[in-house]
Design a protein around this motif. Structure first.
Motif, PDB file in Angstrom:
ATOM      1  N   PRO A   1       0.766  -1.143   0.072  1.00 38.35           N
ATOM      2  CA  PRO A   1      -0.043   0.158  -0.070  1.00 38.35           C
ATOM      3  C   PRO A   1       0.892   1.298   0.021  1.00 38.35           C
ATOM      4  O   PRO A   1       0.392   2.316  -0.814  1.00 38.35           O
ATOM      5  CB  PRO A   1      -0.690  -0.102   1.388  1.00 38.35           C
ATOM      6  N   TRP A   2       2.013   1.251   0.548  1.00 41.57           N
ATOM      7  CA  TRP A   2       2.766   2.441   0.790  1.00 41.57           C
ATOM      8  C   TRP A   2       3.337   2.783  -0.683  1.00 41.57           C
ATOM      9  O   TRP A   2       3.532   4.028  -0.957  1.00 41.57           O
ATOM     10  CB  TRP A   2       4.101   2.164   1.720  1.00 41.57           C
ATOM     11  N   CYS A   3       3.620   1.777  -1.382  1.00 43.30           N
ATOM     12  CA  CYS A   3       4.142   1.918  -2.872  1.00 43.30           C
ATOM     13  C   CYS A   3       2.924   2.890  -3.794  1.00 43.30           C
ATOM     14  O   CYS A   3       3.469   3.517  -4.420  1.00 43.30           O
ATOM     15  CB  CYS A   3       4.497   0.665  -3.612  1.00 43.30           C
ATOM     16  N   LEU A   4       1.833   2.386  -3.453  1.00 36.22           N
ATOM     17  CA  LEU A   4       0.708   3.109  -4.249  1.00 36.22           C
ATOM     18  C   LEU A   4       0.816   4.762  -3.641  1.00 36.22           C
ATOM     19  O   LEU A   4       0.660   5.681  -4.535  1.00 36.22           O
ATOM     20  CB  LEU A   4      -0.708   2.632  -4.104  1.00 36.22           C
ATOM     21  N   ILE A   5       0.600   4.830  -2.421  1.00 37.47           N
ATOM     22  CA  ILE A   5       0.897   6.272  -1.935  1.00 37.47           C
ATOM     23  C   ILE A   5       1.948   6.823  -2.349  1.00 37.47           C
ATOM     24  O   ILE A   5       1.927   8.160  -2.862  1.00 37.47           O
ATOM     25  CB  ILE A   5       0.655   6.092  -0.343  1.00 37.47           C
ATOM     26  N   GLY A   6       3.206   6.418  -2.325  1.00 41.09           N
ATOM     27  CA  GLY A   6       4.446   7.167  -2.959  1.00 41.09           C
ATOM     28  C   GLY A   6       4.393   7.344  -4.236  1.00 41.09           C
ATOM     29  O   GLY A   6       4.565   8.530  -4.547  1.00 41.09           O
ATOM     30  N   TYR A   7       3.779   6.489  -5.180  1.00 35.59           N
ATOM     31  CA  TYR A   7       3.630   6.788  -6.400  1.00 35.59           C
ATOM     32  C   TYR A   7       2.648   7.926  -6.746  1.00 35.59           C
ATOM     33  O   TYR A   7       2.921   9.005  -7.465  1.00 35.59           O
ATOM     34  CB  TYR A   7       3.260   5.593  -7.237  1.00 35.59           C
ATOM     35  N   LYS A   8       1.491   8.118  -5.915  1.00 34.64           N
ATOM     36  CA  LYS A   8       0.531   8.957  -6.355  1.00 34.64           C
ATOM     37  C   LYS A   8       1.040  10.324  -5.842  1.00 34.64           C
ATOM     38  O   LYS A   8       0.913  11.291  -6.421  1.00 34.64           O
ATOM     39  CB  LYS A   8      -0.564   8.757  -5.244  1.00 34.64           C
ATOM     40  N   ARG A   9       1.945  10.351  -4.731  1.00 35.98           N
ATOM     41  CA  ARG A   9       2.723  11.643  -4.309  1.00 35.98           C
ATOM     42  C   ARG A   9       3.652  12.190  -5.409  1.00 35.98           C
ATOM     43  O   ARG A   9       3.666  13.322  -5.821  1.00 35.98           O
ATOM     44  CB  ARG A   9       3.201  11.509  -3.032  1.00 35.98           C
TER      45      ARG A   9
END
Length: 214
Positions: A16-24
């Motif tokens: 999930p952190w990968c998705l959040i990082g990519y979005k940012r």
């Protein structure tokens, strides 16, 4: 300083952190107006390389591996749900969600790269898993998601039975581990020292500004 920048995002589709990082990161790219100067390539990392095809209920897995209580897990997932919502993404951590094996997904992402659809497939698989309660270690599910992004699903699925394709992914995983990656996301800007974790938009903007000489 360079005209263009290559960003290798070492990640797992079940992180999930990968998705959040990519979005940012994408927000930083958009705000700087440098979409045409950035090339993103997704690199494989398995959070659970020894996981069986059947997977394991998340609560059970976290209790076994980390000694986490149900309350611990619920607090963590509530926090992730909040962060996801801030980035326009829905995390659905339902009670039966499983920790799964993601190696097949990485093989297909490597296939998608050949057609310029790697990011599209990555985001589709993350959404399927975290927002739509789909088991993305199931080949029927993977077949449908490949079609969704416009790929030749029959051809892609054949890669999963290709020993060389599987070895290639395992070799790439080892490469990034040998470069010091122990957790994801890890973003390498022009192969320099990685930015690890889901950082803020401002940090990504700072790195992009420095590397692109803005």
């Amino acid at each position: 300083m360079s005209d263009k920048i290559k960003i290798d995002i070492v990640s797992d589709v079940v992180c999930p952190w990968c998705l959040i990082g990519y979005k940012r990161l994408q927000k930083a790219i958009n705000e700087l107006g440098v979409n045409d100067r950035v090339e993103i390539e997704w690199q494989p990392f398995e959070l659970n390389p020894g996981m069986s095809v059947q997977g394991e209920i998340s609560y059970d897995y976290r209790a076994r591996k980390y000694g986490a209580t149900k309350e611990d897990t619920d607090r963590q997932t509530a926090y992730l749900t909040k962060l996801g919502a801030e980035e326009g993404f829905t995390f659905d951590f339902f009670d039966g969600i499983k920790i799964i094996n993601s190696q097949d997904a990485h093989i297909l992402l490597d296939y998608a790269k050949e057609f310029g659809l790697q990011t599209a497939l990555n985001l589709r698989l993350v959404s399927a898993f975290y927002s739509e309660r789909k088991n993305i270690s199931d080949r029927d599910v993977l077949h449908k998601e490949l079609l969704t992004v416009g790929l030749n699903a029959d051809e892609a699925i054949k890669r999963l039975d290709n020993a060389d394709a599987r070895t290639q992914i395992q070799t790439k995983e080892k490469h990034w581990i040998n470069k010091g990656v122990t957790g994801v996301p890890a973003m390498f800007f022009n192969s320099l020292k990685p930015i690890v974790g889901a950082q803020s938009v401002s940090i990504y903007k700072q790195v992009l500004t420095e590397e692109l000489g803005l």
